[in-house]
Design an enzyme around this catalytic site. Sequence first.
Site, PDB file in Angstrom:
ATOM      1  N   ASP A 135      -7.859  -5.168  -0.031  1.00  0.00           N
ATOM      2  CA  ASP A 135      -8.374  -5.841  -1.232  1.00  0.00           C
ATOM      3  C   ASP A 135      -8.093  -7.335  -1.239  1.00  0.00           C
ATOM      4  O   ASP A 135      -8.805  -8.109  -1.875  1.00  0.00           O
ATOM      5  CB  ASP A 135      -7.742  -5.199  -2.480  1.00  0.00           C
ATOM      6  N   HIS A 175       0.858  -1.188   0.000  1.00  0.00           N
ATOM      7  CA  HIS A 175       0.000   0.000   0.000  1.00  0.00           C
ATOM      8  C   HIS A 175       0.891   1.234   0.000  1.00  0.00           C
ATOM      9  O   HIS A 175       1.937   1.264   0.623  1.00  0.00           O
ATOM     10  CB  HIS A 175      -0.896   0.023   1.250  1.00  0.00           C
TER      11      HIS A 175
HETATM   12  C1  SDX Z   1      -6.082   0.386  -2.853  1.00  0.00           C
HETATM   13  O1  SDX Z   1      -4.398   4.939  -1.982  1.00  0.00           O
HETATM   14  C2  SDX Z   1      -5.330   4.290  -1.386  1.00  0.00           C
HETATM   15  O2  SDX Z   1      -5.737   4.661  -0.304  1.00  0.00           O
HETATM   16  C3  SDX Z   1      -5.840   3.088  -2.149  1.00  0.00           C
HETATM   17  C4  SDX Z   1      -6.846   2.241  -1.398  1.00  0.00           C
HETATM   18  C5  SDX Z   1      -8.137   2.972  -1.130  1.00  0.00           C
HETATM   19  O3  SDX Z   1      -8.871   2.586  -0.219  1.00  0.00           O
HETATM   20  O4  SDX Z   1      -8.466   3.894  -1.934  1.00  0.00           O
HETATM   21  O5  SDX Z   1      -6.302   1.800  -0.159  1.00  0.00           O
HETATM   22  C6  SDX Z   1      -7.247   1.014  -2.193  1.00  0.00           C
HETATM   23  O6  SDX Z   1      -5.803   0.758  -3.967  1.00  0.00           O
HETATM   24  C7  SDX Z   1      -5.237  -0.624  -2.112  1.00  0.00           C
HETATM   25  C8  SDX Z   1      -4.015  -1.130  -2.960  1.00  0.00           C
HETATM   26  C9  SDX Z   1      -4.546  -2.212  -3.916  1.00  0.00           C
HETATM   27  N1  SDX Z   1      -3.490  -2.535  -4.924  1.00  0.00           N
HETATM   28  C10 SDX Z   1      -2.906  -3.750  -4.939  1.00  0.00           C
HETATM   29  O7  SDX Z   1      -3.092  -4.625  -4.083  1.00  0.00           O
HETATM   30  C11 SDX Z   1      -1.985  -3.956  -6.133  1.00  0.00           C
HETATM   31  C12 SDX Z   1      -0.629  -4.549  -5.657  1.00  0.00           C
HETATM   32  N2  SDX Z   1       0.089  -3.500  -4.905  1.00  0.00           N
HETATM   33  C13 SDX Z   1       1.044  -2.708  -5.606  1.00  0.00           C
HETATM   34  O8  SDX Z   1       0.762  -2.431  -6.933  1.00  0.00           O
HETATM   35  C14 SDX Z   1       1.593  -1.550  -4.768  1.00  0.00           C
HETATM   36  O9  SDX Z   1       1.864  -2.058  -3.540  1.00  0.00           O
HETATM   37  C15 SDX Z   1       0.764  -0.300  -4.612  1.00  0.00           C
HETATM   38  C16 SDX Z   1       0.341   0.275  -5.918  1.00  0.00           C
HETATM   39  C17 SDX Z   1      -0.450  -0.578  -3.786  1.00  0.00           C
HETATM   40  C18 SDX Z   1       1.629   0.712  -3.861  1.00  0.00           C
HETATM   41  O10 SDX Z   1       2.638   1.088  -4.721  1.00  0.00           O
HETATM   42  P1  SDX Z   1       3.786   2.108  -4.242  1.00  0.00           P
HETATM   43  O11 SDX Z   1       3.472   2.772  -2.969  1.00  0.00           O
HETATM   44  O12 SDX Z   1       4.079   2.971  -5.405  1.00  0.00           O
HETATM   45  O13 SDX Z   1       4.923   1.129  -3.889  1.00  0.00           O
HETATM   46  P2  SDX Z   1       6.144   0.879  -4.804  1.00  0.00           P
HETATM   47  O14 SDX Z   1       5.629   0.535  -6.157  1.00  0.00           O
HETATM   48  O15 SDX Z   1       7.059   2.039  -4.663  1.00  0.00           O
HETATM   49  O16 SDX Z   1       6.785  -0.436  -4.180  1.00  0.00           O
HETATM   50  C19 SDX Z   1       7.767  -0.347  -3.178  1.00  0.00           C
HETATM   51  C20 SDX Z   1       8.557  -1.646  -3.328  1.00  0.00           C
HETATM   52  C21 SDX Z   1       9.054  -1.885  -4.758  1.00  0.00           C
HETATM   53  O17 SDX Z   1      10.200  -2.698  -4.666  1.00  0.00           O
HETATM   54  P3  SDX Z   1      11.672  -1.963  -4.600  1.00  0.00           P
HETATM   55  O18 SDX Z   1      11.710  -1.004  -5.771  1.00  0.00           O
HETATM   56  O19 SDX Z   1      11.725  -1.275  -3.268  1.00  0.00           O
HETATM   57  O20 SDX Z   1      12.669  -3.103  -4.725  1.00  0.00           O
HETATM   58  O21 SDX Z   1       7.700  -2.768  -3.038  1.00  0.00           O
HETATM   59  C22 SDX Z   1       7.554  -3.570  -4.210  1.00  0.00           C
HETATM   60  C23 SDX Z   1       7.974  -2.723  -5.391  1.00  0.00           C
HETATM   61  O22 SDX Z   1       8.453  -3.531  -6.435  1.00  0.00           O
HETATM   62  N3  SDX Z   1       6.142  -3.929  -4.268  1.00  0.00           N
HETATM   63  C24 SDX Z   1       5.686  -5.162  -4.508  1.00  0.00           C
HETATM   64  C25 SDX Z   1       4.296  -5.064  -4.397  1.00  0.00           C
HETATM   65  N4  SDX Z   1       3.946  -3.805  -4.111  1.00  0.00           N
HETATM   66  C26 SDX Z   1       5.094  -3.100  -4.036  1.00  0.00           C
HETATM   67  N5  SDX Z   1       6.331  -6.311  -4.806  1.00  0.00           N
HETATM   68  C27 SDX Z   1       5.540  -7.398  -4.997  1.00  0.00           C
HETATM   69  N6  SDX Z   1       4.192  -7.414  -4.916  1.00  0.00           N
HETATM   70  C28 SDX Z   1       3.534  -6.254  -4.610  1.00  0.00           C
HETATM   71  N7  SDX Z   1       2.210  -6.251  -4.501  1.00  0.00           N
END
Ligand code: SDX
Length: 431
Positions: A366, A308
Site C-alpha cells: 500500500d 504487515h
Molecule cells: C493490507 O492481511 C493482508 O493480507 C492484508 C493485505 C492484503 O493484500 O489483503 O496485505 C493488505 O492490509 C496491508 C497492510 C496495510 N496496513 C497498513 O499499512 C497500516 C499500518 N500497518 C499497521 O497497522 C500494522 O502493521 C498491520 C495492521 C498491517 C499489522 O498489524 P499486526 O500484525 O497486528 O502487527 P502489530 O500491531 O502486532 O505490530 C507489531 C509491532 C507493534 O509494536 P510492539 O508492540 O512490538 O512494540 O509493530 C508495531 C506495533 O506497534 N507496528 C508499527 C506499525 N505496524 C506495526 N509501528 C509503527 N508503524 C506501523 N505501521
Amino acid sequence: MSENSVTITDNRNGSQAEFEILNPVVGNSCIDVRQLNAKLGLFTYDPGFQATASCKSDITYIDGDEGILRYRGYPIEQLAEQSNYLETSYLLMYGELPTESQYREFEHSIKHHTIVHEALMQFINGFNNNAHPMAMMVGVVGALSAFYHDSLDISDPQHRDLSARRLLAKVPTIAALCYRHASGKPPVYPRNKLGYIENLLHMMFSFPSEDYLVSPIAARAMELIFVLHADHEQNASTSTVRLSSSSGANPYACIAAGIASLWGPAHGGANEAVIRMLEEISNPSEIPGYVKRAKDKDDDYRLMGFGHRIYKNHDPRATIIRKACNDLLDELEGINQPMFEIAKQLERIALEDDYFVERNLYPNVDFYSGIILKALDMPLNMFTVVFAMARTAGWISQWGEMMTDNEQRIGRPRQLYMGDELRDYVDIRQR
Ligand code: SDX
C-alpha cells in the site's frame, strides 16, 4: 497414538486427548481442534486469528518469512511480468491459466456484463456529492442482488458463476459511476472495444465532449496494481466475505461486506492513509518527529504503509511495485512533488531504523500503490476503491471455493466470557 497428532493434557485435572495434525501441500501444518470442546471442554483463544486456519484453500499461498506470494502455484513475480488482470482473475476463479479460446470466451463474457441496470443510476444519484466512494460502493454493490433474481440460487453452479462474472464485470462500472457522481461529472458508459483496465480509466476520466486516449503509462501501472492486489489468502476482507457467505447470504451482499471490511485504514484503506500521512508530514524536516511518534508506545500513531501481519520479510508485491513506482516517477517528468521525496526518506528510515528492522516493519504494497495512484492523479478517495476493484477477483474466487467446500459450516466463533456471572434485576427505584 498416531505420529501425525498432538496430545493435549489439561494439567488442571490430568485429562488428555489426541488431535490429528492436518498437513498442507506447503506451509504450516494445522492441529484439527474441531473436537477440542467435546474431548476436553476447551475452546482456543486467538483474537486476530494469528495462528488459526479458517479453511482449506487451493487458491493463494503466502510465506511471510520467505516473502512468497503465489496464485494457484504461480509466483506473483511471473504473473506481474507476463499476465494481465483478466487472465489472473480467470486463474484465481477456475484454478488454471486459460487457453486462448477460454480467454476469448471469458473476456467476451465479462465485456458483455459491464453495463448496470439503469435504475442503479437513481440509487447512485441519491448520495450527496460529498459521499465517500467507498460508502457508495458498499451500498450499490450490496444492492445488485435486488436486480439479479435470476442468479441468486447459490446451490446452482451456473448461478454462482454468472454472479461471479457479473461482479467482476460490473464493479469497475459501479466504481467509475460513484466517482463521476461524487465529482459532479456525467456518467460514462463502458466501451466494449477497450480492455478491462482501459475501460475503467475511460469510464473514470473521459468526457462525452471529446475523444479520450487512455495513457499507456497509466494503463500499465493500473494493470500491475490490479494483478498484485487480486488476492491475498485469508486477509480481513476475504475472511469477511467467507464468514458472510457461510450463512448462505447472496454473493452481492457478501462482496459488499468485503468492501466494508477493506475500507479500514489498517487494511485496504492504508493506500489512502499513506498519502494523507505524507501530506500531513508535508516537510522532510518533520519526518523525525513522526517516526518518533510511531515508535512511542503511548502514542497509537503508526506509519501508514509499513508493516504487515503475515510478511515479516519484504512483501513481494511491494518489491515489484516499488520498481514500477520509481520507473513511473522517472517517466512522468516534472512530477517532483515534495511528497515523493518525503516518501523516499521515510522508506530509507524504515529500512535502516532498528525499531522498524527489529519488528520487520517494511514498506508494504500500500505504501507504493498509494504513491503510484497519486502520481496518476487518481482522486485520493478512490484509492481504496481501486483496491476493492482489484480484490473482487480474489473475493469471488474464495467465495466460490467456500461454496463447494463440504467441510464448511456457518461460521460461529466462541468466546472467553469475562462478564458478570449472574445477578438479579433491580427495580429502577432501587438503583
Ligand atoms: C493490507 O492481511 C493482508 O493480507 C492484508 C493485505 C492484503 O493484500 O489483503 O496485505 C493488505 O492490509 C496491508 C497492510 C496495510 N496496513 C497498513 O499499512 C497500516 C499500518 N500497518 C499497521 O497497522 C500494522 O502493521 C498491520 C495492521 C498491517 C499489522 O498489524 P499486526 O500484525 O497486528 O502487527 P502489530 O500491531 O502486532 O505490530 C507489531 C509491532 C507493534 O509494536 P510492539 O508492540 O512490538 O512494540 O509493530 C508495531 C506495533 O506497534 N507496528 C508499527 C506499525 N505496524 C506495526 N509501528 C509503527 N508503524 C506501523 N505501521
